[in-house]
Scaffold this motif. Structure first.
Motif, mmCIF file in Angstrom:
data_model
loop_
_atom_site.group_PDB
_atom_site.id
_atom_site.type_symbol
_atom_site.label_atom_id
_atom_site.label_comp_id
_atom_site.label_asym_id
_atom_site.label_seq_id
_atom_site.Cartn_x
_atom_site.Cartn_y
_atom_site.Cartn_z
ATOM 1 N N ARG A 40 35.907 40.596 36.628
ATOM 2 C CA ARG A 40 36.050 40.078 35.073
ATOM 3 C C ARG A 40 35.954 38.712 34.809
ATOM 4 N N LEU A 41 35.651 38.529 33.654
ATOM 5 C CA LEU A 41 35.605 37.063 33.256
ATOM 6 C C LEU A 41 36.616 36.686 32.060
ATOM 7 N N GLY A 42 37.272 35.504 31.919
ATOM 8 C CA GLY A 42 37.973 35.264 30.942
ATOM 9 C C GLY A 42 39.391 35.895 30.886
ATOM 10 N N ALA A 43 39.762 36.696 32.071
ATOM 11 C CA ALA A 43 41.083 37.351 32.133
ATOM 12 C C ALA A 43 42.173 36.180 32.050
ATOM 13 N N GLY A 44 43.323 36.406 31.702
ATOM 14 C CA GLY A 44 44.576 35.586 31.833
ATOM 15 C C GLY A 44 45.314 36.108 32.877
ATOM 16 N N ALA A 45 45.932 35.197 33.365
ATOM 17 C CA ALA A 45 46.759 35.493 34.460
ATOM 18 C C ALA A 45 48.242 34.376 34.581
ATOM 19 N N CYS A 46 49.264 34.854 34.904
ATOM 20 C CA CYS A 46 50.303 34.246 35.056
ATOM 21 C C CYS A 46 51.400 34.740 36.151
ATOM 22 N N VAL A 47 52.414 34.094 36.677
ATOM 23 C CA VAL A 47 53.284 34.543 37.698
ATOM 24 C C VAL A 47 54.676 34.811 37.031
ATOM 25 N N VAL A 48 55.311 35.877 37.360
ATOM 26 C CA VAL A 48 56.628 35.924 37.026
ATOM 27 C C VAL A 48 57.480 36.481 38.302
ATOM 28 N N ASP A 105 31.400 42.325 32.284
ATOM 29 C CA ASP A 105 29.974 42.277 32.569
ATOM 30 C C ASP A 105 29.519 41.326 31.409
ATOM 31 N N GLY A 106 30.180 40.631 30.713
ATOM 32 C CA GLY A 106 29.714 39.820 29.577
ATOM 33 C C GLY A 106 29.680 40.647 28.192
ATOM 34 N N ARG A 107 29.776 41.882 28.311
ATOM 35 C CA ARG A 107 29.790 42.864 27.030
ATOM 36 C C ARG A 107 31.030 43.842 26.888
ATOM 37 N N THR A 108 31.551 44.261 28.121
ATOM 38 C CA THR A 108 32.526 45.419 28.157
ATOM 39 C C THR A 108 34.011 44.423 28.601
ATOM 40 N N HIS A 109 34.746 44.863 27.406
ATOM 41 C CA HIS A 109 36.196 44.205 27.422
ATOM 42 C C HIS A 109 37.016 45.113 28.247
ATOM 43 N N VAL A 110 37.593 44.329 29.138
ATOM 44 C CA VAL A 110 38.599 45.365 30.159
ATOM 45 C C VAL A 110 39.948 45.360 29.360
ATOM 46 N N ASN A 111 40.614 46.357 29.163
ATOM 47 C CA ASN A 111 41.576 46.541 28.189
ATOM 48 C C ASN A 111 42.773 46.925 29.080
ATOM 49 N N ASP A 112 43.581 46.252 30.047
ATOM 50 C CA ASP A 112 44.478 46.724 31.014
ATOM 51 C C ASP A 112 45.317 45.410 31.479
ATOM 52 N N LEU A 113 46.376 45.769 31.868
ATOM 53 C CA LEU A 113 47.323 44.590 32.604
ATOM 54 C C LEU A 113 47.214 45.145 34.069
ATOM 55 N N CYS A 114 46.897 44.269 35.083
ATOM 56 C CA CYS A 114 47.195 44.587 36.371
ATOM 57 C C CYS A 114 48.137 43.455 37.155
ATOM 58 N N VAL A 115 48.789 44.162 37.969
ATOM 59 C CA VAL A 115 49.861 43.423 38.663
ATOM 60 C C VAL A 115 49.767 43.359 40.038
ATOM 61 N N LEU A 116 49.707 42.114 40.605
ATOM 62 C CA LEU A 116 49.678 41.940 42.118
ATOM 63 C C LEU A 116 50.890 41.470 42.651
ATOM 64 N N ASP A 117 51.495 42.418 43.413
ATOM 65 C CA ASP A 117 52.819 42.045 44.164
ATOM 66 C C ASP A 117 52.793 41.098 45.063
ATOM 67 N N LEU A 118 53.229 39.879 45.144
ATOM 68 C CA LEU A 118 52.766 38.916 46.296
ATOM 69 C C LEU A 118 53.576 39.005 47.485
ATOM 70 N N ASN A 119 54.775 39.912 47.372
ATOM 71 C CA ASN A 119 55.692 40.258 48.464
ATOM 72 C C ASN A 119 55.275 41.087 49.516
ATOM 73 N N SER A 120 54.180 42.113 48.903
ATOM 74 C CA SER A 120 53.832 43.407 49.436
ATOM 75 C C SER A 120 52.448 42.963 50.243
ATOM 76 N N ARG A 125 48.049 46.913 41.063
ATOM 77 C CA ARG A 125 48.077 48.209 40.528
ATOM 78 C C ARG A 125 48.157 48.060 38.744
ATOM 79 N N ARG A 126 47.523 48.901 38.110
ATOM 80 C CA ARG A 126 47.638 48.908 36.660
ATOM 81 C C ARG A 126 48.898 49.302 36.165
ATOM 82 N N VAL A 127 49.220 48.746 35.021
ATOM 83 C CA VAL A 127 50.536 49.123 34.327
ATOM 84 C C VAL A 127 50.158 49.318 32.875
ATOM 85 N N ARG A 128 50.877 50.230 32.387
ATOM 86 C CA ARG A 128 50.705 50.669 31.152
ATOM 87 C C ARG A 128 51.710 49.977 30.033
ATOM 88 N N THR A 129 51.018 49.451 28.966
ATOM 89 C CA THR A 129 51.910 48.649 27.900
ATOM 90 C C THR A 129 51.781 49.587 26.797
#
Length: 189
Positions: free
Chosen positions: A13-21, A33-48, A53-57
């Motif tokens: 993905r291009l242009g995604a935003g990321a932050c740590v909580v 791919d330059g034309r298709t927007h990804v409309n999701d929130l993914c979470v990467l667990d740093l301790n595992s 995983r994808r998260v529903r909002t």
């Protein structure tokens, strides 16, 4: 990190935003791919073991859901993720956002944070930076539409023949009072 653990989530993905909580990285939207927007929130667990995983909002109202899909600014204050700006496209045109949205990570609900003084909020833009300081969102730089304030103060670098520009201003947005303070300083090199 093993590839098979991430195979169910689109990683390119291009242009995604990321932050740590705390011990998790939240990856919001982007463009695959330059034309298709990804409309999701993914979470990467740093301790595992690096599980992604994808998260529903949800949102009580679709107008509360962030408009910008790519190149938005993102940061967190406590257990709330804030986004500003970004761009999206429908089939006919590209559009930039000048809105602040908040995702409460405990409820997983989006809301728009409406400025009490919208006349001084940053213009519609993407590719800007945003950090948190003392409960304020510090929004700086970016690429987007000129505002009358920017024209008066000369706070932009105009592209030939267009209304879009690079800005060098810094805005503060107080998330408690929803007040925007324009042009705290002009960044010069």
């Amino acid at each position: 990190m093993e590839n098979d653990k991430c195979s169910k989530v689109e990683l390119a993905r291009l242009g995604a935003g990321a932050c740590v909580v705390e011990d998790q990285v939240y990856l919001w939207r982007g463009d695959s791919d330059g034309r298709t927007h990804v409309n999701d929130l993914c979470v990467l667990d740093l301790n595992s073991t690096g599980t992604l995983r994808r998260v529903r909002t949800d949102s009580d109202n679709l107008s509360q859901f962030p408009l910008g899909s790519c190149s938005m600014a993102i940061c967190s204050i406590g257990h709330v993720i804030y986004t500003f700006g970004g761009w999206h496209s429908d089939k006919l045109y590209y559009s930039r956002s000048d809105l602040v949205h908040a995702l409460d990570l405990q409820k997983m609900i989006w809301r728009e944070v409406v400025a009490v003084n919208p006349e001084v909020r940053p213009g519609r833009k993407d590719k800007c930076g945003m950090v948190e300081n003392l409960g304020n969102l510090c929004i700086f730089g970016g690429y987007g539409y000129r505002t009358s304030h920017q024209e008066k103060e000369g706070l932009f670098s105009q592209e030939p023949g267009g209304f879009l520009c690079w800005t060098n201003e810094l805005h503060l947005f107080n998330v408690q009072t929803s007040e925007s303070v324009v042009n705290i300083c002009v960044l010069t090199l």
